[in-house]
Design a protein around this motif. Sequence first.
Motif, PDB file in Angstrom:
ATOM      1  N   ASP A 175       8.312  -7.942  -4.151  1.00  0.00           N
ATOM      2  CA  ASP A 175       9.289  -6.872  -4.297  1.00  0.00           C
ATOM      3  C   ASP A 175       8.820  -5.534  -3.733  1.00  0.00           C
ATOM      4  N   ALA A 176       7.716  -5.535  -2.977  1.00  0.00           N
ATOM      5  CA  ALA A 176       7.169  -4.268  -2.474  1.00  0.00           C
ATOM      6  C   ALA A 176       8.147  -3.544  -1.560  1.00  0.00           C
ATOM      7  N   GLY A 177       9.030  -4.288  -0.907  1.00  0.00           N
ATOM      8  CA  GLY A 177       9.996  -3.672  -0.015  1.00  0.00           C
ATOM      9  C   GLY A 177      11.003  -2.774  -0.710  1.00  0.00           C
TER      10      GLY A 177
ATOM     11  N   HIS B 226       6.745   2.929  -9.028  1.00  0.00           N
ATOM     12  CA  HIS B 226       6.040   2.298 -10.148  1.00  0.00           C
ATOM     13  C   HIS B 226       6.990   2.030 -11.318  1.00  0.00           C
ATOM     14  N   ASP B 227       8.259   1.896 -11.017  1.00  0.00           N
ATOM     15  CA  ASP B 227       9.249   1.637 -12.060  1.00  0.00           C
ATOM     16  C   ASP B 227       9.090   0.191 -12.533  1.00  0.00           C
ATOM     17  N   PRO B 228       8.715  -0.033 -13.792  1.00  0.00           N
ATOM     18  CA  PRO B 228       8.484  -1.406 -14.257  1.00  0.00           C
ATOM     19  C   PRO B 228       9.748  -2.248 -14.324  1.00  0.00           C
ATOM     20  N   ARG B 229      10.929  -1.611 -14.237  1.00  0.00           N
ATOM     21  CA  ARG B 229      12.176  -2.376 -14.188  1.00  0.00           C
ATOM     22  C   ARG B 229      12.342  -3.088 -12.850  1.00  0.00           C
ATOM     23  N   VAL B 230      11.610  -2.608 -11.841  1.00  0.00           N
ATOM     24  CA  VAL B 230      11.728  -3.155 -10.487  1.00  0.00           C
ATOM     25  C   VAL B 230      10.463  -3.886 -10.068  1.00  0.00           C
ATOM     26  N   PHE B 231       9.294  -3.343 -10.442  1.00  0.00           N
ATOM     27  CA  PHE B 231       8.009  -3.881 -10.005  1.00  0.00           C
ATOM     28  C   PHE B 231       7.234  -4.429 -11.199  1.00  0.00           C
ATOM     29  N   ASP B 232       6.911  -5.697 -11.154  1.00  0.00           N
ATOM     30  CA  ASP B 232       6.117  -6.309 -12.206  1.00  0.00           C
ATOM     31  C   ASP B 232       4.703  -5.753 -12.180  1.00  0.00           C
ATOM     32  N   GLU B 233       4.226  -5.308 -13.321  1.00  0.00           N
ATOM     33  CA  GLU B 233       2.891  -4.702 -13.419  1.00  0.00           C
ATOM     34  C   GLU B 233       2.673  -3.697 -12.277  1.00  0.00           C
ATOM     35  N   PRO B 234       3.404  -2.594 -12.284  1.00  0.00           N
ATOM     36  CA  PRO B 234       3.386  -1.678 -11.134  1.00  0.00           C
ATOM     37  C   PRO B 234       2.031  -1.041 -10.855  1.00  0.00           C
ATOM     38  N   SER B 235       1.155  -0.932 -11.835  1.00  0.00           N
ATOM     39  CA  SER B 235      -0.151  -0.314 -11.586  1.00  0.00           C
ATOM     40  C   SER B 235      -1.149  -1.276 -10.952  1.00  0.00           C
ATOM     41  N   ARG B 236      -0.724  -2.523 -10.722  1.00  0.00           N
ATOM     42  CA  ARG B 236      -1.613  -3.526 -10.119  1.00  0.00           C
ATOM     43  C   ARG B 236      -1.352  -3.602  -8.617  1.00  0.00           C
ATOM     44  N   LEU B 237      -2.428  -3.573  -7.809  1.00  0.00           N
ATOM     45  CA  LEU B 237      -2.306  -3.759  -6.359  1.00  0.00           C
ATOM     46  C   LEU B 237      -2.203  -5.246  -6.067  1.00  0.00           C
ATOM     47  N   ASP B 238      -1.117  -5.648  -5.425  1.00  0.00           N
ATOM     48  CA  ASP B 238      -0.874  -7.055  -5.098  1.00  0.00           C
ATOM     49  C   ASP B 238      -0.328  -7.131  -3.685  1.00  0.00           C
ATOM     50  N   LEU B 239      -1.191  -7.518  -2.747  1.00  0.00           N
ATOM     51  CA  LEU B 239      -0.804  -7.515  -1.339  1.00  0.00           C
ATOM     52  C   LEU B 239       0.226  -8.582  -0.999  1.00  0.00           C
ATOM     53  N   THR B 240       0.500  -9.488  -1.918  1.00  0.00           N
ATOM     54  CA  THR B 240       1.533 -10.501  -1.690  1.00  0.00           C
ATOM     55  C   THR B 240       2.765 -10.239  -2.553  1.00  0.00           C
ATOM     56  N   ARG B 241       2.881  -9.053  -3.093  1.00  0.00           N
ATOM     57  CA  ARG B 241       3.990  -8.713  -3.988  1.00  0.00           C
ATOM     58  C   ARG B 241       5.332  -8.924  -3.277  1.00  0.00           C
TER      59      ARG B 241
ATOM     60  N   LEU C  72       0.830  -1.205   0.000  1.00  0.00           N
ATOM     61  CA  LEU C  72       0.000   0.000   0.000  1.00  0.00           C
ATOM     62  C   LEU C  72       0.866   1.259   0.000  1.00  0.00           C
ATOM     63  N   LEU C  73       2.003   1.210   0.671  1.00  0.00           N
ATOM     64  CA  LEU C  73       2.956   2.317   0.618  1.00  0.00           C
ATOM     65  C   LEU C  73       3.497   2.509  -0.803  1.00  0.00           C
ATOM     66  N   ARG C  74       3.726   1.413  -1.486  1.00  0.00           N
ATOM     67  CA  ARG C  74       4.226   1.486  -2.868  1.00  0.00           C
ATOM     68  C   ARG C  74       3.144   1.943  -3.828  1.00  0.00           C
ATOM     69  N   TYR C  75       1.967   1.352  -3.696  1.00  0.00           N
ATOM     70  CA  TYR C  75       0.897   1.557  -4.672  1.00  0.00           C
ATOM     71  C   TYR C  75       0.440   3.016  -4.725  1.00  0.00           C
ATOM     72  N   ASP C  76       0.257   3.635  -3.574  1.00  0.00           N
ATOM     73  CA  ASP C  76      -0.162   5.043  -3.511  1.00  0.00           C
ATOM     74  C   ASP C  76       0.674   5.712  -2.435  1.00  0.00           C
ATOM     75  N   SER C  77       1.841   6.177  -2.828  1.00  0.00           N
ATOM     76  CA  SER C  77       2.839   6.640  -1.874  1.00  0.00           C
ATOM     77  C   SER C  77       2.353   7.840  -1.069  1.00  0.00           C
ATOM     78  N   PRO C  78       2.552   7.835   0.256  1.00  0.00           N
ATOM     79  CA  PRO C  78       2.229   9.007   1.078  1.00  0.00           C
ATOM     80  C   PRO C  78       3.048  10.232   0.693  1.00  0.00           C
ATOM     81  N   VAL C  79       4.229   9.991   0.146  1.00  0.00           N
ATOM     82  CA  VAL C  79       5.138  11.059  -0.277  1.00  0.00           C
ATOM     83  C   VAL C  79       5.292  10.981  -1.787  1.00  0.00           C
ATOM     84  N   SER C  80       4.929  12.042  -2.477  1.00  0.00           N
ATOM     85  CA  SER C  80       5.080  12.064  -3.932  1.00  0.00           C
ATOM     86  C   SER C  80       6.503  12.376  -4.347  1.00  0.00           C
TER      87      SER C  80
END
Length: 408
Positions: free
Chosen positions: A337-339, A320-335, A279-287
């Motif tokens: 690489d979210a860390g 949301h860098d796709p080089r790091v996060f697979d399908e970055p616009s998708r919310l995945d609570l078991t992701r 959730l921190l990754r998906y919609d960051s508190p800090v832009s």
Amino acid sequence: MPAAARITDLTTDIFARPEELLAKLGSRQPLHRITLPDGMPAVLITGNPEAREALADGRLVRSIDAAAPELHKYHPLASDDYALSRHMLFADPPDHGRMRKLVSTAFTRRRVEAMRPRIQAITDELLDAVAAAGTADLVTAFALPLPIAVISEMLGVPFEDRTDFERHAEVLTGINASSSFDAIVEAGRWFDGYLGDLVRRRRADPRDDLISAMIAAQEQGDRLTDLELRSNALLLLSAGFETTVNLIANGLLALLRHPDAAAALAADAALLPAAVDELLRYDSPVSCVTYHFARERVEIGGFEIRPGEHVVIAAAAANHDPRVFDEPSRLDLTRPDAGQMLSFSHGIHYCLGAPLARLEGEIAFGTVLRRLAGLTLAVPESELTWKPSFVLHRLERLPVTFTPARQS
């Protein structure tokens, strides 16, 4: 890399929307020369590896002394009129390490975990106040007062003072957006006077709180000046609630938008730690993470940053860098690489309160999903608004309805 034309027409809200930001920038290259909405020129870093490299590079410093002279007018907290900017967030080594070491013991995972029962109690008290109504604004009734109560108790701010604290802190979190320079200076003076008085009271009557602990360390080792003590107290008060407010509010909205994810989280509390990072990754508190200045020439990702330039980390875009996060616009609570998200920054300025924010998030999400059955938005999404800021991403309100709890 050849210098591209400076991009000058970026709106305040676009920094919280990574795909729109990258479309506006015109490419997925990781560094861009832009003008921020407040008029300040900057090098914007949108790539995750490049952002990590920049945040760990000792040549990019926080001191306004390294900035080109024409940039000074855009940095209100560096003004001599603003008393409380002498804290670790705007400090470079060795002062940064000296100050951070002093307060870091209060935010170890063991000490933070010991606060779980109290945070749970505050959470339950706040939800008790709305549970029977079947409707609430979860920003004003929950996401805002929870972290304010927690950090205020840690520092020893009396309950009766928290309304004034919140009002003036709102001014500071509107820097470069909704707050004028004069309002920022006035809020800084209020906090300087308030914290000066609180420090005097704690010197005379020490308590089991962080301000008393900082005073004791100061008196034993002379490691903080009085100004640094007040400045770091303000940093902990303001930073200790703002990102957590946004984590809780933005995270609840994301779960409302993804009912399957909310149902999975409600059914399995073991998902909570990983879910908080996602959730921190998906919609960051800090832009954006602002105010890094190149003390000398720096090259990152083949892009030359010139001496004196202002470097801004687009945390939401890096998350949301796709080089790091697979399908970055998708919310995945078991992701898995979210860390790798940068919502807490990186390097020596990695958020000291990250363990506390994570714990508050776990308790907040778990308890809301457990107690507020049938939780739904009470207004169309198009009516939701955010606080005007290119640094922070804060919902103004989150009106919801839910099944009223039976009163005993």
